[in-house]
Structure formats: C-alpha cells, structure tokens
Design an enzyme around this catalytic site. Structure first.
Site, PDB file in Angstrom:
ATOM      1  N   SER A   1       0.815  -1.217   0.000  1.00 55.71           N
ATOM      2  CA  SER A   1       0.000   0.000   0.000  1.00 55.71           C
ATOM      3  C   SER A   1       0.850   1.268   0.000  1.00 55.71           C
ATOM      4  O   SER A   1       0.327   2.360  -0.143  1.00 55.71           O
ATOM      5  CB  SER A   1      -0.959   0.004   1.194  1.00 55.71           C
ATOM      6  OG  SER A   1      -0.265   0.234   2.385  1.00 55.71           O
TER       7      SER A   1
ATOM      8  N   LYS B   1      -6.312   4.505   8.281  1.00 57.75           N
ATOM      9  CA  LYS B   1      -5.212   5.301   7.756  1.00 57.75           C
ATOM     10  C   LYS B   1      -5.594   6.778   7.670  1.00 57.75           C
ATOM     11  O   LYS B   1      -4.811   7.665   8.040  1.00 57.75           O
ATOM     12  CB  LYS B   1      -4.802   4.780   6.372  1.00 57.75           C
ATOM     13  CG  LYS B   1      -4.037   3.465   6.445  1.00 57.75           C
ATOM     14  CD  LYS B   1      -3.842   2.872   5.052  1.00 57.75           C
ATOM     15  CE  LYS B   1      -2.981   1.613   5.124  1.00 57.75           C
ATOM     16  NZ  LYS B   1      -2.875   0.949   3.805  1.00 57.75           N
TER      17      LYS B   1
END
Ligand SMILES: [Ca+2]
Ligand SMILES: [Ca+2]
Ligand SMILES: [Ca+2]
Ligand SMILES: [Ca+2]
Ligand SMILES: [Ca+2]
Ligand SMILES: [Ca+2]
Ligand SMILES: [Ca+2]
Ligand SMILES: [Ca+2]
Ligand SMILES: [Ca+2]
Ligand SMILES: [Ca+2]
Ligand SMILES: [Ca+2]
Ligand SMILES: [Ca+2]
Lengths: 276, 276, 276, 276, 276, 276
Positions: free
Chosen positions: B98, B141
């Site tokens: 990611s 996140k």
C-alpha cells in the site's frame, strides 16, 4: 477488488487463469499477468520468484520461456533488453507452469509494443521449442473466466485459449456450453505458441524465411525490430561517448536535410533487412 | 518520537500511511517515506528489504514501481542512476504494497528534484503500468493522518490520497467527516499515478508527445532531464579519461566565450529536446 | 580491557555510546567506532554486518548514512572510494541505529582526513537527509561516558552529543549534573548532522553555494576535495595505461619547471574549483 | 602430527598461538598461519571463513586487517593483488581475533617477500589503525609455545609476542619463568603492529616521509614496491595487448643495450620514488 | 561398478585413495580424481563443493592447492585459465583434505597436458607452500589400492605415494608386506609436492632459475608454457577484435613464408623465454 | 499427459529414461530432455538445479558434461555461448547422473544444429573425459521405453542406448526379448560419448586431426563451426561499435560485388579452417 478487464487491448497485459480452493470447493479466477520491457543486459525478472512468492514449477516455466525467446531472437548475438513479469494483485504465492504460455505472449507483446486483446483468457504451459503442454483444472479455469466476463457483460468476442491436449478433459457447466453453442463464448485449443500469439495479438506470429527475416506485419518481425533498435541504441550510446558533439538524449532528433527523423531511418533500415 | 511534518514541502519525502494493531484495536499512523537519488548503474535499493525488515509483498511493490520507472524512462537506453527508499524510524518491519504509490511519487521527486507537499498523506498500490490498485485499512489510515495533523494544527490544506476503488469502503469517524464537510480536510481518490503526482508535486505529470518529449514544467520532463544529465555525466566522465587536460571535477565550469556555464548549456539543450 | 581515549583527536575514530544490561541493571559504556577510507568502487563495508554481528536496525542505519553521503557527494558522478566501519573490540553483536550519527561523522573524518576530537561521546540516529532522530537510553549513555572520562580524569573539555529530541528524557545522576553545572562536562543537543560534524571535527560542515562548491576550510570542502583526488587518481591510472612512459606509482613526483609537486597542483586546482 | 618449526625463517608463515580445552583442562598449542600473495583484483581470501570453519570474530579480525592494509597502501589507487590466509592443519574451526596481528604480519611478509622468523610465536588483535588490542589465554598460549620449543630444543632465540595490555595477566609456570630469567626465552609486549613487524621480519616497519615514501630497507618499502610491481604488471599487460610485438610472458627479459634487466630497472625506478 | 585402471597413463586422471566404513569394519578403496583445464578467468571449480557433496575440510584443501598454484604461476600477472576437479562416480559426499596432494598433481597434469601414471595411488594433504602433511587411514588406503591392483593383476610397477609423516603409522597386512618385499608393490613416502609430481608425471617438477624460468622438459615448464599460451590467446583475441581482417578461429594457421605454424612459433618463443 | 515421440528427429531434444517407484512397484518411463543454445558468455543453465528441482548428483552430472564440452571446444579461448537444459513436464524433482550422457548429446545437437533421432532412448552417465559410466535400473528403463514405443507403434527403428557396463545387469521381460530377437527393437551398449553421438545424431562424432580440426560432416566439426560463428559474432559486434556505418543487425546482408552473402563467406572460411 481485482482489477479485471475483458474488453479492449493493452500492451503487455494478459488475462491468465487460476484455480483457487476453499475446503472441498475449487473454482477458477482470472489473474492479470503484466509484462514490461526496456533496455538492459538480457535479464528477465520473474517478480514472483524474486520476492519468493513463486514456486519452483512457476520459476521453471519462466526459465523455459526465457530460453525460447533467447534461442529464437538471440541465437547469434546478445540481446540488450530487460523484462519484468508480474502477477498483479497476487499476494499469496503462485505455482505451476500453466501461466507460461500467457506470460510468453505478454512478453512478446511488451517487446514488440503490440497490444493483447483482453477478451481472451489463456492457460497453458510451453516448452523450450514453443510446443504447448497440457495443464490442470481446465474446466474450473474456463468457467471462472466465463463468470468474470458475464459480470462485466458478454460481448460475443470473449473466450479462452487452452492446450489442445486438454480438449479431452472438457466437462463444462451447462450455461457455459450454452454460451459456446450460441457463439457468445469461444474455446481455442492450441498446440504451439504461434497459434496463441495470433489469437491474442491479432496478427500472425510469422515464419522465418531463408534469410532469417520475418514477414512484415508479423509479431516476430516487430519483436526482432525492437531488438534491433536496442542493439542500435547500444551502438549510439557508444558513439555518443566517443563523439562528444553528438546528441546525448536517445529520443528522435529531426535530420534537416533528409526530412526524415533518425528513428524513422533506423526503423526503415531494419524493416528493409526483415523484408529480405 | 516520530519525526512528522504536515506542512511545507521536501524533496524525496512522502507521508505514507500505516495501520498498527494492539490486541483488538487497530489504528492508523503516518509513516515517513524518504527517497534519495544519485549517479549509479540502475539499482534501486529497497532499504527495508536489504536489511530483511520488508515483507515479500512490500518488496514486490518496489520491484513493480521500478519496472514502471524503467519502462517509462529507460525503454531504449540505460539509466545511470541509483536510488534508495527507506521507511524512516521504522524498526519492526513493513509489509503490504500500500506504500508503493507514495514510494513511486517520492522516487520521481528525488530524481526530478521537485519537492513533495507534506500536507497530504498517501496510500495506494501501483501496477507496472501506473494504474492504482486498492488497499486495506483505508479508514484507520485516514483517521490516523487526520489525528496527526490535528496535533500539529489543521491548516486547511491537509488531506489524503487514496485509491479510487477504496471510496466504497469509506466509513469515517464523525469528527473527520465534519472536518471534510467544513473544507478543513480533503480526500483525493485517484486511479492513476499521474493524478497522485500532480497532487503531491504540484504540477502536471506530463503526457509524452509524438516526439517522445514531455511538456515543459511537467514532472516527467524534470525526471527525463535529470536522466539526461546523468547520461551526460557518464559521457563527460569518459571524455575526461580520454582527454587528460579536461577538468576532472564534475561541477559546472564557466565557458568564457559564450558567457554561459556548461551545465546551463546542457540543461538548455535537453529542455530543447523536451520541447519538441 | 577496552581501548578508550577521551583526549586528543584521531582521524576516523569516534566515541560511540552503548547500553549494556545485566539482569535488572543496565548501564552505559563508550564504544569505539573506527572508519577507514581508501580508493575503491563505492562500497562501504559495514564490518559488523559482513560478519553477521550487526542487527537489522544497525545495518539499516549504515545504509541510510551511505545514502546521505552518496546523494550529497555523488549526485551526478561515480564516487571512486571504499570505506570500512567497525565497532572495535565488540565481540557480541550490535543493534539499533543510535550509532549512525557518529558513524557518519567518522566516515566524513576518514574521507576528509580531518581528526575527530576524542573528548566527546556521541549518540543519535540520522535519516537520509541528515536530520537527527531520537534514540533510547540517553541517561545511561551519558552517565557511562561521564564515568569513563572520570576514570581517565575530567579535562573540562569533555561531554556528549545527543539528539535534540532526547532533551526531554534527561534525568541524570546528581554527580553528572553537578559536573555539568560546574562546567566540567557538557551536553550538546543537535538536530542535524552538520551540528555534530562541527562539534566533533572542529570546523563548520559547510553550506553549498550556488556553483555547487563548499567554503574553503569546511569539512564538506575537504571531503569533496578527497573525492576529486580519487576521481583524478582513476584518470591518472588510465593515462598510465595509455602512456607507458608515465610514472606508475601514484605518489607525488616533483615537477621541475614549476617548482610545485603534482599533488599540490591537483589540490590547488580543486580548491580553486571549490572557491567558485 | 602438526608441522611445526621454531627455527629459521619462512616467507608468509607465522607461528600463531591457540588455546585448546578438554573438559576442565585448557592448554596452549602453536598453530601455523600461512599466507600467499599473487596478482589479483584486491581480494583477500580468509580460507577458514570461505569454508565456514571460521567464526564471526575471526572473520571480523581479517576484515579489519584488510582495512588496515588497504588504507595504508591503497589510499589513492587500486591494489592489483590477491592473498590467501589459512590456518594449516586446522580441521575443527577457529574463532576469536587473537590471530589478527600475526595474520597481518604474515600478509606483509608474503607481499613484501620478506621472511618471518619461526623462533617467535605471536598472539594479539589489531584494529583498523594498527593498534594492538588485548587477547585472552595469554598464559596458556605462552606456555604452549614454550613447551613446543622445548620439544624441538630451546635455541635461546625463542619467545613470544603479546599485546602490551596483557602484561598484567601474566602468571606463568615456574619453568617458563626460569627460562625467561635465564635469557633462554623472551616475552615481547607490543602496542602497535609496527613493533611486531620489526620483531618478526627483522627490519623496521618504516615511517612514511613527507613525500609518501618509506625508508629503503624497511618492510613497508618492500610492500609498497611489490604493489608497484603489480601495478606495473597490469600496465605491461595492457601494453602487450596493444603492441602485439611485445613479449607476453611477464618474466624478466634482458635488455641488451642497457646491460640491465627490465625488472631491475622497474625496481630501481620505484626505489627511487620511495627515496624522495 | 567403479571405473578403475592401474595401468597406462591418462592426462588429468589420478588414483586417489579413500576409506569406507561399514559398522565396525573400514577398508580402503581407490577413487578416481579427474581434472580438466581450459581457457577461463582463473576459477577452479571444486565440483564436489559446487553441488554440496564436499565437506569443509575438502573444500579447504582445494582452496589451499589453488593458492599454491596461483602463488607459483600467477605471482605477477593474471592466469587466464579455468579448471574443474571431480571425484568420479562419487555419489555420497567426500571430506578430509587427504586428496589435495593428488588433486594438485592432477591439476598440473591437465594444465601441462602431461599424462599421470595410473599404476600409483596417492594420498596426502598439501599446504600453501607445497609441503606434504600427514593423513589418516594410511594402512586401509594402501591395502585397498593393493587389493584393487591384485584384481586387475599386479604388474610390478604399482604402488602408493604417502606423506613421509605417515611412515610411522604403517602396519600393513602380511600379503601386502610380502608383495613389497618381493618388489611387486612399492610405497613412496614424500615430503613435498615436487616429489609426488615426479613420481606421477614421470619427469622432474623443475626448479626455478634466477631468471624465473624452469628447466626444459620439466613439469613446471610445461605448465608455465600452457599459461603463456592462454595469455597469448587472450592477446590474439583482442587483436582479432581490433583488426577485423585477422583470422577469428584460434586454431593454428600455416604461415606460408616461414614454413612454420604460428602456434609453433608461439611455443618456441615461450620455450626460449623459459630457457633463459 | 507427457509429450512423447519415438519417430522423426528434433534438434536439441532427447528421449531420456527414468525409473518411477510406487510402493513396491517400480517401472520405467521416458522423459524428454530439451536443450537450447544461443549467444552468451559461457553459462549452461541446468534449469532443474536453478529452481531447486534437481538433486546434487544430477547437478554434478551437468557440471561434468560442461567440463567435457569446455575442455574439448574451449581449451584455448573463451566460448561465447549459453545453453539451457530442462527435463520437460517434470514437476517433482530429478536426481542421479544417468541422464548426463543424453544431456551432453542434446547439448551438442543444439549447438551444432543437428537433429537427434527420437527413435532411441538413452541412459548413461559420462565423466569429464567422455567415458560412459554405468547407471541403475537398466531393465526398468528399457522396458519403459519399449512400452511407450509399443503404444505409439513399433517402427523397427526403435531401441535404447545403455552403458556397456550395464550389459551384465540385463534381465528383460520376455516380450522385449522377443522384439529384440525379431529385430524390432535394439539395445546399443556404448563405452564413450562419441558412440552415443553417432547413434543419436546419425553421423560420426569426428576425430581431431593434427591441426586441431574435425572431419567435414562430423558432429564435432558442426559444433566447432557454431562456436566460430559465435566468436565471429562478438567480433562483428565490436566492429559495429567502432564503425558506426556498418550494419547493426546480425543477420546476413547480401554483398553485391561478390554474389555471396557475408554469412556464407564466414561459414566457408571456417569450414576451410576445419578442412586443414
Ligand atoms: Ca555509455
Ligand atoms: Ca564506449
Ligand atoms: Ca568513466
Ligand atoms: Ca575510458
Ligand atoms: Ca590500470
Ligand atoms: Ca579507469
Ligand atoms: Ca590482458
Ligand atoms: Ca586492454
Ligand atoms: Ca574477444
Ligand atoms: Ca579488446
Ligand atoms: Ca555492442
Ligand atoms: Ca563485444
């Protein structure tokens, strides 16, 4: 969450077919193979192997397709290229050599800059001479690709490429058979890589003539031409070193007198060689 | 104890986003990605992998962004550079891909010497063709970066870049949603690396024209120009070897006659090429 | 049994600080870091890592300081040097990146041939851009260095360099505090490697001017000059190959006419370049 | 069954000292270190490490003495040599760095083609700057070498070289002390490698003068001269390639006109350089 | 099933001696060592080690004989050769260094193209300076070779080469002793490799004279000559590259004018050099 | 599912013989060995070993046949080729060296571009000098190949090549014996690789004459010629670098004046050399 497309065409991108098992059930899923190619010293990076996500049989498949490529295009001189082969969004390891036929087609696409149709899925293993070898799970793989296409919408152009030896293993679900009978889905059985190339890249692979050239417009001609460009790039690079006045950036520069760019001249020259 | 900044801009430095789990709880934390670039022979050092703190999926992500870079800028000639990618103050291992979108942006920043805004956090995976792929933990996140910005003080310019495929996973805490509604925090969903580049580096990535050049002022033009300087540096270096009288130190030397430094001339020439 | 010195100055030798634990107790000990540099092809040997006595975090620290050095001094051309970093008389493994700031200073000392004061101990981690990052065990490390100096005799010039972020962790023993208050021991908190360089090497690190040169007398100027000598040595070596009559041994040879040795001329020329 | 000699002198052969333990008992044994040197590209093969019979600390010792050698003789140019260090008839693994001082002396002997006295045993570790560091088991090692000499017959010239820091650990058996008192056995305590060199090779190590040369007749002069011969050999080799008429075999060929062999001329020239 | 011969002579083939144990019993068996040599860049492939069938001590033995060879023949210039050492029909691993003396003789045979007598078996270890070191199982080895010869038929020329230090371990079976007493089998005890060379290759090893040459007809002269041919082959190869008109195939081509082949001329020239 | 053919002839493809065990039963199966060759720098890729599907003994066999090839064809100059050896459709690992004789024949076929008959199966190990060594399971292997041929239809030309030492192990099934007696199946026992070459490639291996050439039409002549073409290709490549005007693509270009292509000229020249 997987990126998937069964329409259009993309350079270096191939719809591979895999089988996934959960407990007793196993079903097929498309798996995107991507290949890039650039200037280098002959190395093909099997990204799955490099990060230890690829099993021994998969690695063997990539070594074998590498041998095929080098024996065909680099028999008598070095190949100044590099390529990278990846299973996109594959996070848990791959094995088996059933992707090697598709990987080889993707590699030729990336080198020759010729797009691959996304309408077809492909499964099959290839040997050092380009012969196709049978694989496992052919029914699950076909049904999985069919289902994925159905979700996106059947266009009538979709289908799969399988090894000819796997025809006798075919026992497909009724809905897939119906689509095949209705001409809305197709199964292509191939015995050599050249047949898969023609189906995926939409032009003949090309047969080498007595002078060692491939027919204009063929896939192998485009691949040979790219190798010639890379070979020439190495030469140009060395010339630049020896002649400080020459242009350093290896992008085409118009040549005033001839009204023709240098790159075009290079391409025309190689094409000429291929026409012999 | 983590160095963290969500203001200003820094070359080669990107705010990545990670998720940390303690027992049942998991929360997001910003993680600084840093990239340096210098003369070399084409190697990109994934520092986490080199010291065995990076997992296979993270390593795969770095190989894939390397392929993207080399296929775009080194398609026809060698790239004389080296780069180093690190997760700063990360002491216990990273995995997942990611960060690869942010790492690629940091790499382009370091090569092109263009600063990255520290106001934005970024998460997303990238494939060999520059397409953005979805990631996990998108809410944690975003909330983690928002919290970190709040501690430093919201400036109104802060926000995050996420893959477009993750929009449907968004289920943010009320305070974050309020800040977004109030225009004090932003979520940018991207589907290609070029969109992330423009957001982080503040100028268009640049579309290659028919001559193979990028528009003046674009990120890709700056990157291509740096590669040309490195290519030229190799040439100069060889010239020095062959011509003992030439200056050895590869810093600009004023050329009396033209009133223009040699480096400027080099830069102008490449820029000219890019303008074509 | 440890060689230890807290007086005078030595090229390439730095007093690092470590923490040792026995059962519940943990205390600080100085640990000598030594660095040598010589002609080579760019490799920095982390001796602890090479023999598998260094942990992953320590190895990461050395990779990061290597990136810093190469990005600063080798941005546009190859660096023809090699360096070796060792923890002297360390037989049981090191980990953590708290030595990387000191290792970088020792490396610059060895390259630039500038001595490091032995009066100061140093702890701190450094990132790819030269920013100092906090470390653990700051009190034990300071107290350990203080104790070691006391054994040798406090000179009034001794002290430690620590990351600025660790100031808030300071909780020192009364005798150390007393010595500090009495001006017999000092704590220097730094936020960038340049501050540590100035403290350890006794001259400014140097700020690059618009022409890419460093101020005469600065550490970075000495380092850049040594890299220029190595670059020149490679050139000379090639010249020797091409001109059999030239001297083979790369030690200075008096040039009759000019009354100036060749090495001096080389040094003067580079210094001139740096002055631009 | 061990080959052992404590008389005469041999190039590249050193009497190291080791400690062996059986249950509660531990005693010293001499252990022959052998070193060969030849043309190469700078590699020093630690044979024990190469075959995984050497521990990490022993490997570290060899890396450190390699750094010492390269920093002293290859500071500004490549060293075209190779060397091999072995523990003869050692079949069960070595560790510790207490042989590194002896190994370094053997290496200088092999390079400079200067014989090592077999009358002395040596133990000690060396750091990157040539400083001697203390070791363990000093009494067992001395007693073991004394016993081995006794078996062969004490000549009055025998003794051991130990680190100066180990003097305070001396607690020798009465018979060894008696021999020492009677002047039939000697203990030499050294603090730098130069002292050990002078004892083992029978001539001064040599101090570098302002021109970078070593005094004629010194060990370092002989070593520097051999490096110059190797450097010249590379040049000659390249000349041969370019001038097909030149002699290919790199053994001296008499030069008719001058009445002096080419090798002698080479040696004289370098000696001249060293005398500056 | 083992190929075995104890008559005649073969280039690069040596009768090594091994001991095999079954339960309490252990007996000796001959083991064929084979060596090939060809053009290369200095590598000696220890085939057992390469495939992980060789133990550490065996590998150490091969490294040590490699050092011996390179220090003797490559002291001042690179050796352009490669060699491969194998234990034929050995499928379960070898260890110990007792074959290194025989391997070194086989290596010199393959390089110098001088045949090895198959009448003699050999056991012994060699150090970096060519001294022979004792080995284990000397009686079983001798008895095993004697038995193998008996099966093929004793010719009166057969025997074994052993290290001189093993004489004191001799306790042979009565039938072997009888054959020795009758002069039908011989034991040769050697202390240096040169003695083994002379026994196996049937000509003196050769002592280097003051000019660095070996006596005509000696083994070392043949080996040095082959190295000179390889060195020359490299030169010719480079000349070919530079002079497109020159012959490419490195086989002898008759030189019309002189009535002498070029290869002969080359050989004569080197022989001349060796005669000095 | 195995691709198998026992008719016709194919370049680089050999019918190897393996034994498979299930519980108590073990039976023979043919196994296709494939070899490709192309321009390179001397490496032979043992694909099974590369992906860790090959055991130590198999790897040793490939190293040994590599030594044989290089010692025969590369004794005095580098070989600019690469080759790849694979067991096709082998997914579970191979070991033993019984395929090395067949692998060496396949390698010579691929290099010399001479087809291998598919009518014969082959088993046998080869040493560094080309001698054939015995193998295990000879009866199962023969019966397995016989059965596979029967399934495809016996042509009367089929049979197997085995090591001469295995004749004494023959105890074949009655049906195989009957076919042999009826002349419909043949067993060829060989003692050297040259005999296997002649049987598989249908022409003599060729004996080197005094000038180092092989008889026209022999296998070794074709192999030597291919090595000469590769050697020449390297030269041409260098010429291209030095002469920018020369053609880059290494395919034949008609030379107008002489009425003969350059490739033909090259071939004729080498053939001439071989005829000497
Ligand atoms: Ca170049
Ligand atoms: Ca060049
Ligand atoms: Ca250069
Ligand atoms: Ca050059
Ligand atoms: Ca040189
Ligand atoms: Ca050079
Ligand atoms: Ca050469
Ligand atoms: Ca040269
Ligand atoms: Ca060549
Ligand atoms: Ca050349
Ligand atoms: Ca080229
Ligand atoms: Ca070339």
């Amino acid at each position: 969450n997987q990126l998937f497309s069964c329409e259009g065409e993309v350079i270096g991108q191939v719809n591979g077919l895999t089988v996934v098992s959960y407990g007793d059930a196993s079903f097929g899923l498309p798996s995107r193979i991507s290949v890039t190619a650039h200037y280098g010293s002959g190395e093909i990076t099997d990204i799955e192997r490099d990060v230890e996500l690829g099993g021994a049989i998969h690695s063997k498949g990539v070594l074998i397709l590498t041998s095929y490529l080098k024996a065909r295009f680099g028999a008598e001189h070095p190949l100044r290229f590099a390529a990278n082969i990846a299973f996109e969004q594959s996070y848990s390891g791959v094995d088996g050599d059933s992707a090697s036929l598709g990987e080889l087609c993707g590699l030729l696409s990336a080198i020759g800059k010729l797009p691959v149709t996304q309408s077809l899925g492909i499964t099959g293993s290839v040997n050092q001479f380009g012969e196709v070898q049978p694989i496992g799970g052919v029914n699950e793989k076909i049904e999985g690709f069919f289902a994925a296409c159905q979700l996106k919408g059947l266009t009538g152009h979709q289908g799969v490429i399988i090894p000819v030896q796997n025809i006798r293993h075919l026992m497909l679900r009724e809905d897939v058979l119906a689509a095949i009978r209705a001409g809305r889905f197709r199964i292509h059985a191939v015995s050599r890589v050249e047949e898969a190339i023609e189906l995926l890249l939409g032009r003949p692979a090309g047969v080498m003539d007595a002078e060692g050239s491939y027919p204009e417009g063929s896939v192998f001609a485009a691949v040979a031409e790219r190798f010639a460009v890379w070979h020439d790039a190495e030469k140009d690079d060395d010339e630049d070193e020896d002649k400080p006045a020459a242009a350093v950036v290896p992008v085409p520069v118009a040549v005033a007198a001839s009204g023709e760019s240098r790159a075009t001249a290079v391409r025309r020259r190689h094409r000429g060689v291929n026409k012999h």
